[in-house]
Scaffold this motif. Structure first.
Motif, PDB file in Angstrom:
ATOM      1  N   ARG A  82      -6.183  -3.924  -8.461  1.00  0.00           N
ATOM      2  CA  ARG A  82      -5.316  -5.418  -8.091  1.00  0.00           C
ATOM      3  C   ARG A  82      -3.574  -4.425  -7.432  1.00  0.00           C
ATOM      4  O   ARG A  82      -3.250  -4.419  -6.848  1.00  0.00           O
ATOM      5  CB  ARG A  82      -4.595  -5.605  -8.552  1.00  0.00           C
ATOM      6  CG  ARG A  82      -5.827  -7.393  -9.260  1.00  0.00           C
ATOM      7  CD  ARG A  82      -5.630  -8.522 -10.389  1.00  0.00           C
ATOM      8  NE  ARG A  82      -5.770  -7.311 -11.664  1.00  0.00           N
ATOM      9  CZ  ARG A  82      -5.453  -7.613 -12.807  1.00  0.00           C
ATOM     10  NH1 ARG A  82      -4.466  -8.999 -12.462  1.00  0.00           N
ATOM     11  NH2 ARG A  82      -5.719  -7.552 -13.737  1.00  0.00           N
ATOM     12  N   TRP A  83      -2.741  -3.606  -7.897  1.00  0.00           N
ATOM     13  CA  TRP A  83      -1.610  -2.539  -7.879  1.00  0.00           C
ATOM     14  C   TRP A  83      -2.247  -2.462  -6.715  1.00  0.00           C
ATOM     15  O   TRP A  83      -1.116  -1.775  -5.261  1.00  0.00           O
ATOM     16  CB  TRP A  83      -1.727  -1.531  -8.995  1.00  0.00           C
ATOM     17  CG  TRP A  83      -1.198  -2.390 -10.319  1.00  0.00           C
ATOM     18  CD1 TRP A  83      -0.194  -3.321 -10.430  1.00  0.00           C
ATOM     19  CD2 TRP A  83      -1.390  -2.118 -11.590  1.00  0.00           C
ATOM     20  NE1 TRP A  83      -0.906  -3.501 -12.001  1.00  0.00           N
ATOM     21  CE2 TRP A  83      -0.998  -2.632 -12.353  1.00  0.00           C
ATOM     22  CE3 TRP A  83      -1.534  -0.271 -11.755  1.00  0.00           C
ATOM     23  CZ2 TRP A  83      -0.600  -2.437 -13.916  1.00  0.00           C
ATOM     24  CZ3 TRP A  83      -1.162   0.299 -13.148  1.00  0.00           C
ATOM     25  CH2 TRP A  83      -0.907  -0.679 -14.171  1.00  0.00           C
ATOM     26  N   GLN A  84      -3.204  -1.296  -6.238  1.00  0.00           N
ATOM     27  CA  GLN A  84      -2.922  -0.526  -5.386  1.00  0.00           C
ATOM     28  C   GLN A  84      -3.647  -1.794  -3.505  1.00  0.00           C
ATOM     29  O   GLN A  84      -3.061  -1.371  -2.384  1.00  0.00           O
ATOM     30  CB  GLN A  84      -4.352   0.240  -4.918  1.00  0.00           C
ATOM     31  CG  GLN A  84      -4.563   1.185  -5.801  1.00  0.00           C
ATOM     32  CD  GLN A  84      -5.033   2.450  -5.943  1.00  0.00           C
ATOM     33  OE1 GLN A  84      -6.883   1.852  -5.833  1.00  0.00           O
ATOM     34  NE2 GLN A  84      -5.495   3.083  -6.670  1.00  0.00           N
ATOM     35  N   SER A  85      -3.709  -3.050  -3.898  1.00  0.00           N
ATOM     36  CA  SER A  85      -3.778  -3.678  -2.524  1.00  0.00           C
ATOM     37  C   SER A  85      -2.505  -4.842  -2.628  1.00  0.00           C
ATOM     38  O   SER A  85      -2.952  -6.195  -2.075  1.00  0.00           O
ATOM     39  CB  SER A  85      -5.239  -4.199  -2.773  1.00  0.00           C
ATOM     40  OG  SER A  85      -5.626  -5.084  -3.846  1.00  0.00           O
ATOM     41  N   GLU A  86      -1.979  -4.613  -3.169  1.00  0.00           N
ATOM     42  CA  GLU A  86      -0.880  -5.965  -3.543  1.00  0.00           C
ATOM     43  C   GLU A  86       0.065  -5.358  -1.951  1.00  0.00           C
ATOM     44  O   GLU A  86       0.262  -4.747  -1.645  1.00  0.00           O
ATOM     45  CB  GLU A  86       0.205  -5.658  -4.594  1.00  0.00           C
ATOM     46  CG  GLU A  86       1.729  -6.012  -4.947  1.00  0.00           C
ATOM     47  CD  GLU A  86       2.742  -6.702  -4.231  1.00  0.00           C
ATOM     48  OE1 GLU A  86       3.095  -8.154  -4.425  1.00  0.00           O
ATOM     49  OE2 GLU A  86       2.985  -5.927  -3.142  1.00  0.00           O
TER      50      GLU A  86
ATOM     51  N   SER B 106       2.018  -2.364   2.052  1.00  0.00           N
ATOM     52  CA  SER B 106       2.130  -2.463   3.047  1.00  0.00           C
ATOM     53  C   SER B 106       3.285  -0.814   3.629  1.00  0.00           C
ATOM     54  O   SER B 106       3.331  -0.184   4.589  1.00  0.00           O
ATOM     55  CB  SER B 106       3.327  -3.604   3.771  1.00  0.00           C
ATOM     56  OG  SER B 106       3.881  -3.573   5.182  1.00  0.00           O
ATOM     57  N   TYR B 107       4.456  -1.324   2.298  1.00  0.00           N
ATOM     58  CA  TYR B 107       5.030   0.416   3.049  1.00  0.00           C
ATOM     59  C   TYR B 107       4.343   1.897   1.993  1.00  0.00           C
ATOM     60  O   TYR B 107       4.794   2.545   3.040  1.00  0.00           O
ATOM     61  CB  TYR B 107       6.282   0.110   1.651  1.00  0.00           C
ATOM     62  CG  TYR B 107       7.563   1.650   0.973  1.00  0.00           C
ATOM     63  CD1 TYR B 107       8.115   1.261   2.510  1.00  0.00           C
ATOM     64  CD2 TYR B 107       6.882   2.170   0.628  1.00  0.00           C
ATOM     65  CE1 TYR B 107       8.490   2.862   2.078  1.00  0.00           C
ATOM     66  CE2 TYR B 107       7.100   3.266   0.415  1.00  0.00           C
ATOM     67  CZ  TYR B 107       8.534   3.616   0.962  1.00  0.00           C
ATOM     68  OH  TYR B 107       8.881   4.705   1.557  1.00  0.00           O
ATOM     69  N   LEU B 108       3.498   1.275   1.495  1.00  0.00           N
ATOM     70  CA  LEU B 108       2.642   2.697   1.057  1.00  0.00           C
ATOM     71  C   LEU B 108       1.762   3.328   2.692  1.00  0.00           C
ATOM     72  O   LEU B 108       1.455   4.628   2.826  1.00  0.00           O
ATOM     73  CB  LEU B 108       1.596   3.021   0.143  1.00  0.00           C
ATOM     74  CG  LEU B 108       2.159   2.274  -1.380  1.00  0.00           C
ATOM     75  CD1 LEU B 108       1.611   2.584  -2.295  1.00  0.00           C
ATOM     76  CD2 LEU B 108       3.405   3.853  -2.088  1.00  0.00           C
ATOM     77  N   GLN B 109       1.462   2.689   3.367  1.00  0.00           N
ATOM     78  CA  GLN B 109       0.793   2.947   4.219  1.00  0.00           C
ATOM     79  C   GLN B 109       2.167   3.214   5.922  1.00  0.00           C
ATOM     80  O   GLN B 109       1.281   3.477   6.506  1.00  0.00           O
ATOM     81  CB  GLN B 109      -0.005   2.393   5.111  1.00  0.00           C
ATOM     82  CG  GLN B 109      -1.334   1.121   3.527  1.00  0.00           C
ATOM     83  CD  GLN B 109      -2.506   2.365   3.490  1.00  0.00           C
ATOM     84  OE1 GLN B 109      -3.046   3.225   4.292  1.00  0.00           O
ATOM     85  NE2 GLN B 109      -2.509   3.242   2.388  1.00  0.00           N
ATOM     86  N   GLN B 110       3.137   2.417   5.516  1.00  0.00           N
ATOM     87  CA  GLN B 110       3.980   2.880   7.032  1.00  0.00           C
ATOM     88  C   GLN B 110       3.832   4.209   7.235  1.00  0.00           C
ATOM     89  O   GLN B 110       4.875   4.812   5.793  1.00  0.00           O
ATOM     90  CB  GLN B 110       5.586   2.022   6.273  1.00  0.00           C
ATOM     91  CG  GLN B 110       6.516   2.228   7.144  1.00  0.00           C
ATOM     92  CD  GLN B 110       6.937   1.663   6.790  1.00  0.00           C
ATOM     93  OE1 GLN B 110       7.597   0.063   5.703  1.00  0.00           O
ATOM     94  NE2 GLN B 110       9.031   1.861   6.990  1.00  0.00           N
ATOM     95  N   PRO B 111       4.205   4.425   7.981  1.00  0.00           N
ATOM     96  CA  PRO B 111       4.502   6.194   8.049  1.00  0.00           C
ATOM     97  C   PRO B 111       5.917   6.489   8.253  1.00  0.00           C
ATOM     98  O   PRO B 111       7.079   5.572   8.080  1.00  0.00           O
ATOM     99  CB  PRO B 111       4.060   6.675  10.240  1.00  0.00           C
ATOM    100  CG  PRO B 111       4.106   5.085  10.321  1.00  0.00           C
ATOM    101  CD  PRO B 111       3.701   4.251   9.369  1.00  0.00           C
TER     102      PRO B 111
ATOM    103  N   THR C 170      -0.332   8.077  -5.893  1.00  0.00           N
ATOM    104  CA  THR C 170       0.168   7.517  -4.794  1.00  0.00           C
ATOM    105  C   THR C 170       1.355   8.719  -3.880  1.00  0.00           C
ATOM    106  O   THR C 170       1.625   8.483  -3.007  1.00  0.00           O
ATOM    107  CB  THR C 170       1.173   6.317  -4.822  1.00  0.00           C
ATOM    108  OG1 THR C 170       2.390   6.614  -5.949  1.00  0.00           O
ATOM    109  CG2 THR C 170       0.926   5.071  -4.800  1.00  0.00           C
ATOM    110  N   ILE C 171       1.445   9.280  -4.487  1.00  0.00           N
ATOM    111  CA  ILE C 171       2.238  10.575  -4.903  1.00  0.00           C
ATOM    112  C   ILE C 171       1.346  11.576  -3.843  1.00  0.00           C
ATOM    113  O   ILE C 171       1.262  11.719  -2.854  1.00  0.00           O
ATOM    114  CB  ILE C 171       2.967  11.171  -5.829  1.00  0.00           C
ATOM    115  CG1 ILE C 171       4.108  10.802  -6.128  1.00  0.00           C
ATOM    116  CG2 ILE C 171       3.197  12.614  -5.531  1.00  0.00           C
ATOM    117  CD1 ILE C 171       4.459  11.299  -8.027  1.00  0.00           C
ATOM    118  N   ALA C 172      -0.310  11.067  -4.802  1.00  0.00           N
ATOM    119  CA  ALA C 172      -1.101  12.415  -4.327  1.00  0.00           C
ATOM    120  C   ALA C 172      -1.187  11.696  -2.815  1.00  0.00           C
ATOM    121  O   ALA C 172      -2.033  12.673  -1.582  1.00  0.00           O
ATOM    122  CB  ALA C 172      -2.765  12.151  -4.848  1.00  0.00           C
TER     123      ALA C 172
END
Length: 370
Positions: free
Chosen positions: A227-231, A236-241, A279-281
């Motif tokens: 759930r957390w990984q798809s919030e 959107s932030y985590l995928q942003q370059p 998220t770090i990895a």
């Protein structure tokens, strides 16, 4: 040879770090002495809440600005007393202040990004007798940048000489990664200690998971991770370059949107630790070197459970403390603001445009003479 003091109150909101740093032409900055001033738990909680609330009064914020300044002065006096150095020997103080709100630029056309730190630099200069340099982020933002992170330029100056691939990972409340090398980059990669600390405060009235012992007792709950990984906004932030930067405004338990009642508290903490490591990895795999050394600083370096989870997720990397490169992991960020003050006072740029997205190199900060 000159002496500068760096002050750092980070997103963990657990205290004020102060570092006395010597600068000498042709040599790397040298840490002379450092100390930490711990915040009372109620004050830490106030700072964490103010990072996400929209209901603070002007008076509360003004008083907080003064309190951070007073704590800064207390930390400086303690530092100088312990180092047996007179204030007159210090060229300037670089004060980060404490970030209450950081909103990264969404549109250069709208110029809607901002970053707000409290800790009245005039008060610091007046009550220490030392020139204070502060407000480092806003000039970079005015030039179209994110205003953060600012420390990668310092990491490159101090730790960028290695021939082998090397990165620096700071795990404070928010985790940020610096990718050293010819093409320097750096960005906030997501949560550091913030989510785990918040959970510990809610469940056990403890400021943190000391040595990662509570998380080590728990078992990861896969459904929570999924759930957390798809919030939405967080995903959107985590995928942003890069360039990108964030804060507690995005990474807090409320933003995860879960009802956690019914789960074992230690299992939730283990899941938060795993989520943080993941998220770090993922940030390293997407935007960092494919192998090599990752030097870790900040409070997270003292959490063996989190460090092991990161190492397990990144088997091709060597995860170790910045101490292995000769810099104490607890004081690296405070040292960075001594370096930034040194840059400003010598009319040198302090930002790295490729990191922040600014239009170019800029001299950062406002100067408040003693």
């Amino acid at each position: 040879m000159s002496l500068f003091i760096g002050l750092m109150s980070g997103t963990s909101a657990d205290g004020m770090d102060a570092a006395l740093v010597r600068f000498e032409t042709g040599k790397a900055p040298e840490l002379i002495h450092a100390c930490g001033l711990a915040y009372e738990q109620a004050f830490s909680q106030q700072l964490r809440q103010l990072a996400i609330t929209t209901e603070a009064s002007v008076e509360e914020l003004a008083l907080l600005d003064r309190k951070i300044a007073k704590l800064s002065v207390k930390a400086i006096r303690q530092l100088l007393a312990e180092a047996n150095v007179d204030a007159s020997a210090v060229s300037a103080i670089g004060s980060h202040g404490h970030t209450l709100r950081h909103k990264a630029l969404r549109s250069r056309r709208l110029a809607d990004g901002f970053s707000w730190q409290v800790g009245d630099p005039s008060w610091i200069a007046e009550h220490t007798g030392i020139c204070c340099i502060a407000d480092f982020r806003r000039r970079d933002i005015a030039a179209g940048g994110q205003g953060a992170p600012l420390v990668p330029a310092f990491h490159q100056a101090c730790l960028g000489a290695s021939d082998a691939p090397r990165m620096v990972l700071n795990i404070g409340g928010i985790a940020n990664l610096t990718v050293l090398g010819e093409h320097l980059s750096g960005f906030d990669c997501g949560p550091g200690n913030a989510l785990m600390d918040e959970w510990c405060c809610l469940q056990w009235q403890e400021s943190q998971d000391s040595n990662g012992e509570r998380a080590a007792k728990g078992k990861v709950i896969p459904e929570l991770l999924t759930r957390w990984q798809s919030e939405g906004e967080i995903f959107s932030y985590l995928q942003q370059p890069p360039p990108k930067s964030t804060g507690r405004e995005l990474f807090n338990l409320q933003a995860l949107g879960d009802q956690l009642d019914g789960y074992d508290a230690h299992d939730v903490l283990a899941s938060l630790s795993q989520y943080t490591a993941d998220t770090i990895a993922d940030a390293v795999k997407r935007f960092g070197h494919s192998a090599g050394e990752i030097l870790v600083c900040g409070g997270g370096v003292h959490n063996p459970d989190l460090m092991q989870r990161i190492q397990t997720a990144l088997p091709n990397h060597q995860i170790r403390s910045t101490a292995s490169a000769g810099i104490h992991p607890d004081w690296l960020e405070a040292m960075a603001f001594a370096w930034l003050a040194h840059q400003t006072l010598n009319h040198l740029p302090g930002n790295a445009p490729q990191v922040t997205g600014a239009d170019g190199l800029r001299i950062l900060g406002g100067i408040y003479p003693a």
